[in-house]
Design an enzyme around this catalytic site. Sequence first.
Site, short mmCIF file in Angstrom:
data_model
loop_
_atom_site.label_atom_id
_atom_site.label_comp_id
_atom_site.label_asym_id
_atom_site.label_seq_id
_atom_site.Cartn_x
_atom_site.Cartn_y
_atom_site.Cartn_z
N TYR A 160 -10.59 -6.54 31.22
CA TYR A 160 -10.44 -7.97 31.45
C TYR A 160 -9.11 -8.26 32.18
CZ TYR A 160 -8.80 -12.61 30.87
OH TYR A 160 -8.26 -13.82 31.16
N HIS A 182 -10.25 -8.84 25.08
CA HIS A 182 -11.42 -9.62 25.48
C HIS A 182 -12.68 -9.15 24.77
CE1 HIS A 182 -12.85 -12.71 28.41
NE2 HIS A 182 -11.57 -13.04 28.31
O1 LIG Z 1 -7.12 -15.56 27.10
C1 LIG Z 1 -7.53 -15.87 28.21
O2 LIG Z 1 -6.87 -16.55 28.98
C2 LIG Z 1 -8.86 -15.35 28.67
O3 LIG Z 1 -9.52 -14.76 27.61
C3 LIG Z 1 -9.68 -16.45 29.28
O4 LIG Z 1 -9.76 -17.49 28.41
C4 LIG Z 1 -11.10 -16.11 29.56
O5 LIG Z 1 -11.11 -15.14 30.53
C5 LIG Z 1 -11.92 -17.31 29.96
O6 LIG Z 1 -11.34 -17.88 31.08
MG LIG Z 2 -8.30 -14.35 26.00
#
Ligand SMILES: O=C(O)[C@@H](O)[C@H](O)[C@H](O)CO
Ligand SMILES: [Mg+2]
Length: 422
Positions: free
Chosen positions: A178, A228
């Site tokens: 992620y 994630h």
């Molecule tokens: O913690 C974070 O910023 C990520 O998990 C995003 O919220 C997710 O990719 C959705 O946009």
């Molecule tokens: Mg996140």
Amino acid sequence: MTVPAEPAFAQPWPAPDGVRITGVRAIVTAPEGIPLVVVRVDTSDDGLFGLGCATFTQRWRSVVAFVEEHLARLVVGRYPGDIEDLTRLARFSAYWRDGPVGNNAISGLDQALWDIAGKRAGRPVHELLGGKVRAAADTYIHAAGRDIDSALDDAERFLAAGWRHLRLQVSQPGTGAYGAPPLDRDTLPGAPYARGWNVGHYLRTTPQLFAAARERLGDDVELLHDVHSRLTPKQAVVLARSVEPYRLFFLEDVLPPEHWDALPAVRAASPVPIAVGELATSLSDATRLVLGGGVDLIRCHVSAIGGLSPARKLAAAAELVGVRTAWHAPGDTSPVGAAANVALDVTSAAFGIQEGHVYSDAVHEVFPGTLRIVDGWLKPNEQPGWGIDLDEQAAARFPAGLSGHDAWAAGVRGLDGGLIAP
Ligand SMILES: O=C(O)[C@@H](O)[C@H](O)[C@H](O)CO
Ligand SMILES: [Mg+2]
């Protein structure tokens, strides 16, 4: 002329004055390519309106329908100061409640009503919440790269710009990890889905990232990481223990919501602080996280649990049991939602850290008053309400699309081709 409330939804007590809600709409705009949903509540007072964040990026049209076709008729004609009753009305009138669509819609109403309350009082919302317990919220920022060296180059740029907390992510082959660009390279040639997520590779290389980070960035910087939701409980323990020497500020979303019952065991197995919550879509679920002994930091997407009012309750619960807050706020939170986060941050003793996002110039143009991070710190506006406006002409220049964020969220498959929680 003010339309009276439908009789079933009228308040059973006299309103203190003649101000009434006259309209509720949702405005969708994508100045960074990310659909942002903001609810605007208008009143019978000339020029008095409020804005609230209702951003559910992947299902924004459902939120718009909820707001304009279901929610507006409940509250038009009502006195805007009865925030708790109005949001409970919106919730209970659905009978089946919670979930990201309904909660985001209700958050839009809730935060817009707080904005109106602030404007009527002539004070910023944080003062209505009891006032500041700190001057500003310290933020973390997301640093990433295609390999460890470039992730650390990115980190150094942010350190030079004043941040003290960095969330570090590095690319992996294929689908990748992620928050870092996918590498144009197969993970396991010959596998049914050669670009699939390779958990073994991730578990081996993530501690290397943090070892290199401590070596190059030193001991003063706080380091964070977002898994994630991609691990099993045992893999989460393996990862947490493997990064212990590098003293993380937090390890985020080690498990998907379906496996949150296992969080207390994961948390107990390592001293690394566990941060969870952006996928919670009810205040009850989020409260169970806070009270269940499985998290050190609660980091809900405030609009997904119903807005500022429920988040305040959660922050109070967190304060009482020693959990800290880290409200979710990447680019898929609107500037109004970001302002609500900061109002919570500066008024809550439970504050831990704030996720930071540097909004583009286009966002500042659409939302005049959008907060700016200075040397890593976020301060609330001191204008009445949120101190944030919405230029609808500018907003219309950035129409939202349907596919981008669905595609992102559907992008993780294993080496056998099976979908994995993103
Ligand atoms: O913690 C974070 O910023 C990520 O998990 C995003 O919220 C997710 O990719 C959705 O946009
Ligand atoms: Mg996140």
